[in-house]
Design an enzyme around this catalytic site. Structure first.
Site, PDB file in Angstrom:
ATOM      1  N   ASP A  29       2.154 -52.408  -2.351  1.00 58.26           N
ATOM      2  CA  ASP A  29       3.041 -51.553  -3.440  1.00 58.26           C
ATOM      3  C   ASP A  29       2.546 -51.035  -4.799  1.00 58.26           C
ATOM      4  OD1 ASP A  29       5.173 -49.669  -3.964  1.00 58.26           O
ATOM      5  OD2 ASP A  29       6.655 -51.339  -3.875  1.00 58.26           O
ATOM      6  N   CYS A 255       5.438 -45.311  -5.301  1.00 52.75           N
ATOM      7  CA  CYS A 255       5.106 -44.946  -4.034  1.00 52.75           C
ATOM      8  C   CYS A 255       4.498 -43.439  -4.187  1.00 52.75           C
ATOM      9  CB  CYS A 255       6.491 -44.762  -3.315  1.00 52.75           C
ATOM     10  SG  CYS A 255       6.350 -44.197  -1.665  1.00 52.75           S
TER      11      CYS A 255
HETATM   12  P1  HMG Z   1       1.826 -38.986  12.169  1.00 56.39           P
HETATM   13  O1  HMG Z   1       3.261 -38.801  12.736  1.00 56.39           O
HETATM   14  O2  HMG Z   1       0.930 -39.446  12.949  1.00 56.39           O
HETATM   15  O3  HMG Z   1       1.530 -37.709  11.358  1.00 56.39           O
HETATM   16  O4  HMG Z   1       1.803 -40.061  11.165  1.00 56.39           O
HETATM   17  P2  HMG Z   1       0.277 -37.125  10.956  1.00 56.39           P
HETATM   18  O5  HMG Z   1       0.087 -36.065  12.069  1.00 56.39           O
HETATM   19  O6  HMG Z   1       0.459 -36.543   9.838  1.00 56.39           O
HETATM   20  O7  HMG Z   1      -0.997 -38.203  11.211  1.00 56.39           O
HETATM   21  C1  HMG Z   1      -1.825 -38.198  10.407  1.00 56.39           C
HETATM   22  C2  HMG Z   1      -3.111 -38.756  10.981  1.00 56.39           C
HETATM   23  O8  HMG Z   1      -3.170 -40.381  10.841  1.00 56.39           O
HETATM   24  C3  HMG Z   1      -3.380 -38.515  12.559  1.00 56.39           C
HETATM   25  O9  HMG Z   1      -4.755 -38.604  12.430  1.00 56.39           O
HETATM   26  C4  HMG Z   1      -2.756 -39.638  13.293  1.00 56.39           C
HETATM   27  O10 HMG Z   1      -3.443 -39.839  14.759  1.00 56.39           O
HETATM   28  C5  HMG Z   1      -3.130 -40.850  12.179  1.00 56.39           C
HETATM   29  P3  HMG Z   1      -5.586 -37.223  12.695  1.00 56.39           P
HETATM   30  O11 HMG Z   1      -5.141 -36.377  13.548  1.00 56.39           O
HETATM   31  O12 HMG Z   1      -5.437 -36.584  11.344  1.00 56.39           O
HETATM   32  O13 HMG Z   1      -6.867 -37.590  12.610  1.00 56.39           O
HETATM   33  N1  HMG Z   1      -2.383 -42.028  12.358  1.00 56.39           N
HETATM   34  C6  HMG Z   1      -2.746 -43.457  12.071  1.00 56.39           C
HETATM   35  N2  HMG Z   1      -3.850 -43.784  11.836  1.00 56.39           N
HETATM   36  C7  HMG Z   1      -3.916 -45.112  11.290  1.00 56.39           C
HETATM   37  N3  HMG Z   1      -3.045 -45.950  11.488  1.00 56.39           N
HETATM   38  C8  HMG Z   1      -1.882 -45.448  11.823  1.00 56.39           C
HETATM   39  C9  HMG Z   1      -1.633 -44.223  12.206  1.00 56.39           C
HETATM   40  N4  HMG Z   1      -0.620 -43.448  12.496  1.00 56.39           N
HETATM   41  C10 HMG Z   1      -0.928 -42.084  12.638  1.00 56.39           C
HETATM   42  N5  HMG Z   1      -0.608 -46.219  12.047  1.00 56.39           N
HETATM   43  C11 HMG Z   1       2.783 -41.715   9.512  1.00 56.39           C
HETATM   44  C12 HMG Z   1       3.255 -40.680  10.574  1.00 56.39           C
HETATM   45  C13 HMG Z   1       4.009 -42.580   9.431  1.00 56.39           C
HETATM   46  C14 HMG Z   1       1.644 -42.848  10.175  1.00 56.39           C
HETATM   47  C15 HMG Z   1       2.526 -41.288   8.347  1.00 56.39           C
HETATM   48  O14 HMG Z   1       3.611 -40.430   7.834  1.00 56.39           O
HETATM   49  C16 HMG Z   1       2.188 -42.476   7.289  1.00 56.39           C
HETATM   50  O15 HMG Z   1       1.134 -43.243   7.378  1.00 56.39           O
HETATM   51  N6  HMG Z   1       2.966 -42.741   6.450  1.00 56.39           N
HETATM   52  C17 HMG Z   1       2.964 -43.639   5.560  1.00 56.39           C
HETATM   53  C18 HMG Z   1       3.389 -43.611   4.126  1.00 56.39           C
HETATM   54  C19 HMG Z   1       3.382 -44.762   3.210  1.00 56.39           C
HETATM   55  O16 HMG Z   1       2.669 -45.672   3.503  1.00 56.39           O
HETATM   56  N7  HMG Z   1       4.103 -44.814   2.053  1.00 56.39           N
HETATM   57  C20 HMG Z   1       4.130 -45.810   1.131  1.00 56.39           C
HETATM   58  C21 HMG Z   1       4.932 -47.086   1.571  1.00 56.39           C
HETATM   59  S1  HMG Z   1       6.462 -46.959   1.572  1.00 56.39           S
HETATM   60  C22 HMG Z   1       6.979 -47.573   0.061  1.00 56.39           C
HETATM   61  O17 HMG Z   1       6.091 -47.623  -0.954  1.00 56.39           O
HETATM   62  C23 HMG Z   1       8.265 -48.009  -0.401  1.00 56.39           C
HETATM   63  C24 HMG Z   1       8.669 -49.723  -0.337  1.00 56.39           C
HETATM   64  O18 HMG Z   1       7.703 -49.958  -1.327  1.00 56.39           O
HETATM   65  C25 HMG Z   1      10.141 -49.812  -0.853  1.00 56.39           C
HETATM   66  C26 HMG Z   1      10.590 -49.224  -1.759  1.00 56.39           C
HETATM   67  O19 HMG Z   1      10.036 -49.104  -3.117  1.00 56.39           O
HETATM   68  O20 HMG Z   1      11.519 -48.260  -1.655  1.00 56.39           O
HETATM   69  C27 HMG Z   1       8.207 -50.222   1.184  1.00 56.39           C
HETATM   70 MG    MG Z   2       8.436 -49.966  -3.493  1.00 51.21          MG
END
Ligand code: HMG
Ligand code: MG
Length: 322
Positions: A29, A255
């Protein structure tokens, strides 16, 4: 002068747990929001130093889309560098989908965290899908992870307020939390992603989660410190029976997909308060503050943690550098 360098005097109060398990999120984070990519060797050194300081759990990285979070695109290299340390149940990684789980399993990861949202807008912005669609995405992840014997945590974000939707109803949080626990997650982390929670709201949410059958001893609190409330909210949660607290070394964090999300509760600020209250953590504050000061050097700006800055100032005074 009754206090030792780097530690406050101890004055316990009734109604707090004897010990708290700190779940360290600085390497994930904390770093995910950094625009300049931190070298993987620095990340590995950070994780090693966090464990060496006595932190019981260190979340190391995320197996998300590298397009969405470029800073953590080096998850494979980091885990390779960490070796055995990364293959422990004390070193969880964020995993959003089966693709991420497969990547993590290939490296021998033993603990993961899925991350849902209490609001529709943030679910769309952070995961590219609705709340229901994200739960459907997590279902096979949790199922397969549990089949493989992995430990699984569930985060819920935007539990108190959302920058697009405003105040978040407690019922929305309970709905998503319950659904994630019903999938088979073993620990819940309640995220105040944008730091708007206040102590009364914390009590109301914990009460509602309790009424929904969610156990306190497997619930963690995850506060961001945008409005300076993170520590007050944490102590309130401890008084309510919470014993797992998320924090980020040096107060780094935010985030990339949450407008107005700033740093997490700083682990050093938490340690200062817990030590003063006589609550055991097993973490060496001086070693941790030195780690955050070292990382701040790499990031090119001082740590936002008040305790890190105060201890650094004290060290200068002792060295005659003021
Ligand atoms: P998707 O549905 O595949 O959407 O990903 P996309 O069409 O935007 O895909 C993007 C590209 O990534 C595609 O490849 C996918 O195949 C690939 P491309 O066609 O461009 O070559 N892909 C992946 N590659 C590697 N590893 C994977 C993966 N999945 C897809 N696992 C997804 C949906 C959920 C993956 C995307 O939206 C994403 O990665 N989101 C993550 C966002 C994130 O990490 N946010 C921060 C963390 S949450 C947070 O900080 C809150 C927390 O701290 C608690 C709080 O404070 O509240 C936890
Ligand atoms: Mg957080």
């Amino acid at each position: 002068m009754s206090r030792m360098a780097g530690l406050p005097a101890v004055h316990p109060v009734a109604g707090l747990p004897a010990a708290v398990r700190i779940y360290e999120v600085g390497a994930r984070d904390g770093l995910q929001n950094e625009s300049t990519v931190v070298p993987v060797a620095v990340k590995a050194e950070l994780v090693r130093r966090l464990f060496a300081a006595g932190l019981p759990v260190v979340e190391t990285t995320s197996f998300v889309s590298p397009r969405w979070v470029p800073q953590l695109a080096d998850a494979e290299e980091l885990l390779a560098d960490l070796g055995e340390l990364g293959r422990s149940t004390n070193a969880p990684v964020l995993v959003p989908n089966v693709r991420g789980l497969d990547r993590a399993l290939a490296l021998g990861v033993r603990a993961i965290a899925v991350f849902g949202s209490a609001t529709q807008t943030f679910a769309q912005r952070n995961l590219g899908r609705s709340v229901a669609e994200s739960l459907a995405m997590f279902e096979p992840v949790v199922e397969q992870a549990r089949e493989q014997g992995l430990w699984v945590r569930a985060y819920v974000s935007m539990c108190f307020g959302d920058p697009w939707e405003g105040p978040v109803p407690v019922a929305s949080v309970v709905h998503v939390a319950r659904a994630l626990m019903d999938l088979g997650c073993q620990e819940l982390s309640i995220g105040d992603t944008i730091g708007v929670a206040t102590p009364g709201h914390v009590v109301a949410l914990l009460d509602a989660l309790g009424s929904a059958g969610i156990a306190r001893d497997t619930t963690a609190v995850h506060f961001h410190d945008t409005y300076g409330q993170a520590l007050a909210n944490t102590v309130t949660a401890l008084r309510e029976g919470i014993t797992i607290v998320d924090a980020s070394a040096g107060g780094l964090g935010g985030c990339p997909y949450a407008k107005s999300a700033t740093g997490n509760l700083a682990t050093e600020d938490l340690l200062w308060a817990l030590h003063g209250l006589g609550v055991h953590t097993g973490v060496d504050l001086d070693a941790l503050a030195a780690t955050s000061a070292w990382l701040a050097g790499h990031l090119g700006r001082p740590s936002p943690s008040r305790v890190v800055r105060a201890l650094a100032g004290g060290a200068s005074a002792e060295n005659g550098n003021l």
